[in-house]
Design an enzyme around this catalytic site. Structure first.
Site, PDB file in Angstrom:
ATOM      1  N   SER A  63      -4.268   5.895   8.761  1.00 32.80           N
ATOM      2  CA  SER A  63      -3.241   5.933   9.816  1.00 32.80           C
ATOM      3  C   SER A  63      -2.994   7.314  10.417  1.00 32.80           C
ATOM      4  O   SER A  63      -2.237   7.419  11.381  1.00 32.80           O
ATOM      5  CB  SER A  63      -1.921   5.371   9.291  1.00 32.80           C
ATOM      6  OG  SER A  63      -2.020   3.977   9.240  1.00 32.80           O
ATOM      7  N   LYS A  66      -3.638   7.357  14.022  1.00 31.41           N
ATOM      8  CA  LYS A  66      -2.671   6.835  15.009  1.00 31.41           C
ATOM      9  C   LYS A  66      -2.111   7.959  15.885  1.00 31.41           C
ATOM     10  O   LYS A  66      -1.630   7.700  16.993  1.00 31.41           O
ATOM     11  CB  LYS A  66      -1.562   6.056  14.293  1.00 31.41           C
ATOM     12  CG  LYS A  66      -2.100   4.766  13.642  1.00 31.41           C
ATOM     13  CD  LYS A  66      -1.048   4.022  12.833  1.00 31.41           C
ATOM     14  CE  LYS A  66      -1.466   2.625  12.444  1.00 31.41           C
ATOM     15  NZ  LYS A  66      -1.929   2.378  11.121  1.00 31.41           N
ATOM     16  N   TYR A 188      -9.283  -0.840  16.252  1.00 30.59           N
ATOM     17  CA  TYR A 188      -8.224  -0.343  15.355  1.00 30.59           C
ATOM     18  C   TYR A 188      -8.797   0.004  13.964  1.00 30.59           C
ATOM     19  O   TYR A 188      -8.557   1.089  13.430  1.00 30.59           O
ATOM     20  CB  TYR A 188      -7.108  -1.398  15.241  1.00 30.59           C
ATOM     21  CG  TYR A 188      -6.110  -1.087  14.159  1.00 30.59           C
ATOM     22  CD1 TYR A 188      -5.132  -0.111  14.336  1.00 30.59           C
ATOM     23  CD2 TYR A 188      -6.167  -1.737  12.920  1.00 30.59           C
ATOM     24  CE1 TYR A 188      -4.236   0.196  13.321  1.00 30.59           C
ATOM     25  CE2 TYR A 188      -5.279  -1.439  11.905  1.00 30.59           C
ATOM     26  CZ  TYR A 188      -4.318  -0.469  12.113  1.00 30.59           C
ATOM     27  OH  TYR A 188      -3.438  -0.150  11.100  1.00 30.59           O
ATOM     28  N   TYR A 240       6.601   6.079   8.069  1.00 28.61           N
ATOM     29  CA  TYR A 240       7.157   4.726   7.977  1.00 28.61           C
ATOM     30  C   TYR A 240       8.602   4.787   7.464  1.00 28.61           C
ATOM     31  O   TYR A 240       9.393   5.590   7.946  1.00 28.61           O
ATOM     32  CB  TYR A 240       6.267   3.813   7.104  1.00 28.61           C
ATOM     33  CG  TYR A 240       4.817   4.029   7.401  1.00 28.61           C
ATOM     34  CD1 TYR A 240       4.304   3.660   8.637  1.00 28.61           C
ATOM     35  CD2 TYR A 240       3.967   4.646   6.500  1.00 28.61           C
ATOM     36  CE1 TYR A 240       2.966   3.887   8.954  1.00 28.61           C
ATOM     37  CE2 TYR A 240       2.636   4.872   6.803  1.00 28.61           C
ATOM     38  CZ  TYR A 240       2.151   4.490   8.032  1.00 28.61           C
ATOM     39  OH  TYR A 240       0.858   4.715   8.331  1.00 28.61           O
ATOM     40  N   VAL A 258      -3.184   5.630   4.462  1.00 31.70           N
ATOM     41  CA  VAL A 258      -3.374   5.073   3.120  1.00 31.70           C
ATOM     42  C   VAL A 258      -4.666   5.547   2.437  1.00 31.70           C
ATOM     43  O   VAL A 258      -4.905   5.211   1.279  1.00 31.70           O
ATOM     44  CB  VAL A 258      -3.287   3.520   3.099  1.00 31.70           C
ATOM     45  CG1 VAL A 258      -1.902   3.032   3.446  1.00 31.70           C
ATOM     46  CG2 VAL A 258      -4.355   2.881   3.964  1.00 31.70           C
TER      47      VAL A 258
HETATM   48  N1  GLN Z   1      -5.985   0.617   8.032  1.00 30.70           N
HETATM   49  C1  GLN Z   1      -4.721   0.582   7.343  1.00 30.70           C
HETATM   50  C2  GLN Z   1      -4.047  -0.744   7.563  1.00 30.70           C
HETATM   51  O1  GLN Z   1      -4.076  -1.214   8.658  1.00 30.70           O
HETATM   52  C3  GLN Z   1      -3.871   1.698   7.855  1.00 30.70           C
HETATM   53  C4  GLN Z   1      -2.521   1.725   7.216  1.00 30.70           C
HETATM   54  C5  GLN Z   1      -2.049   3.113   6.868  1.00 30.70           C
HETATM   55  O2  GLN Z   1      -2.810   4.048   6.728  1.00 30.70           O
HETATM   56  N2  GLN Z   1      -0.759   3.216   6.646  1.00 30.70           N
HETATM   57  O3  GLN Z   1      -3.502  -1.321   6.677  1.00 30.70           O
END
Ligand code: GLN
Length: 304
Positions: A63, A66, A188, A240, A258
């Site tokens: 993420s 993003k 994505y 988050y 993650v």
């Molecule tokens: N690819 C992961 C997902 O969609 C990204 C989530 C993350 O890094 N918080 O679950």
């Protein structure tokens, strides 16, 4: 400031926390990552780059991507982006479905999964080859070449990412996805599967730390004002439902993934990237958060 000394002290002081957390095994390919890894890089404006630990090993940025995708989509469609994704902290898990229903298919912010899936849709509608442009953008801002997606990680998510697939169909039902759902998810998942080292990530985030610089290639033209907004969102939404905690204990704009990566900036001073694969219950790197807390405490510099 003795940055090298500080990061070497950090490596010693995080040792009691190395047993905490667990890797993101909900993505089968990510369950294979060595949980004992730890790397850190600080890139200080007009000074130099300082690294320690496994800072030159590639990991899945997940993420953290993003931040890059938001910057690209914002540059492509301007302020109309905020009609399709909001700018409020979610206070919910990054993959929450329930919040999306309460809010009629408009994601709370671009850094939760639903928001980033809308951002991927905007990229697909406005770029002839979004996957190539994404890599090209990250290479341009970091000044490095040869970045690549880990195809096994992208496929692993496509095969097992039922929650993201549900989120995407849910967005489609509200009319907030224009493209084919599976094409949006393919982009994505690939952006999440970009592999970078701490050193590379720190170089890329120096672009955000220096938010006065502009970039222009093909249809992507990023202005300092757009970078400023991305930095603001990192501060309020980058972790988050732990964004408040990160602001409280670390006090820098940042973004986690993650894969265990965390990138953060001290505006006009430095960028920092940390990698520790074991995550806490909110999906943020245990060692990454601890290391950055130690960094801002030891350097006694805070944006607050
Ligand atoms: N690819 C992961 C997902 O969609 C990204 C989530 C993350 O890094 N918080 O679950």
């Amino acid at each position: 400031m003795d940055y090298q000394g500080i990061i070497e002290d950090i490596i010693k002081e995080i040792q009691p926390f190395t047993s905490h957390g667990k890797v993101a095994d909900y993505i089968p390919e990510m369950a294979k990552v060595d949980p004992s890894k730890f790397g850190i890089t600080i890139d200080v404006i007009d000074e130099g780059i300082y690294s320690a630990g496994d800072a030159r090993e590639k990991f899945s940025i997940q993420s953290v991507s993003k931040v890059f995708s938001l910057t690209i989509a914002h540059s492509l469609v301007g302020e109309s982006i905020w009609e399709r994704v909001k700018v409020e902290p979610s206070g919910s898990p990054f993959n929450s479905l329930v919040q999306l229903e309460y809010e009629n298919g408009i994601p709370r912010n671009p850094f939760i999964n639903a928001g980033a899936i809308v951002i991927a849709d905007i990229m697909l509608s406005n770029l002839p080859d979004s996957k190539a442009s994404f890599i090209e953008f990250v290479e341009q801002i970091s000044g490095i070449s040869g970045l690549a997606y880990n195809e096994n990680v992208a496929k692993s998510e496509m095969d097992s990412g039922f929650r993201n697939i549900a989120l995407a169909y849910f967005l489609k039902s509200y009319g907030n996805l224009d493209n084919d759902v599976m094409e949006v998810l393919d982009l994505y998942f690939h952006m999440c599967a970009l592999e970078m080292t701490c050193e590379e990530l720190a170089k890329a985030f120096l672009f955000y730390a220096k938010h006065g610089s502009s970039i222009k290639f093909d249809t992507i033209k990023v202005t300092p004002s757009q970078v400023k907004r991305t930095n603001a969102l990192m501060q309020t939404c980058g972790f988050y439902d732990e964004s408040g905690e990160f602001t409280f204990t670390v006090g820098l704009p940042g973004k986690s993934g993650v894969g265990g990566g965390v990138a953060a900036i001290y505006p006009q001073r430095y960028s920092v990237a940390v990698w520790g694969p074991k995550l806490n219950k909110k999906g943020n790197s245990v060692l990454g958060m601890k290391a950055l807390e130690l960094l801002t405490s030891k350097s006694e510099m805070s944006i607050f």
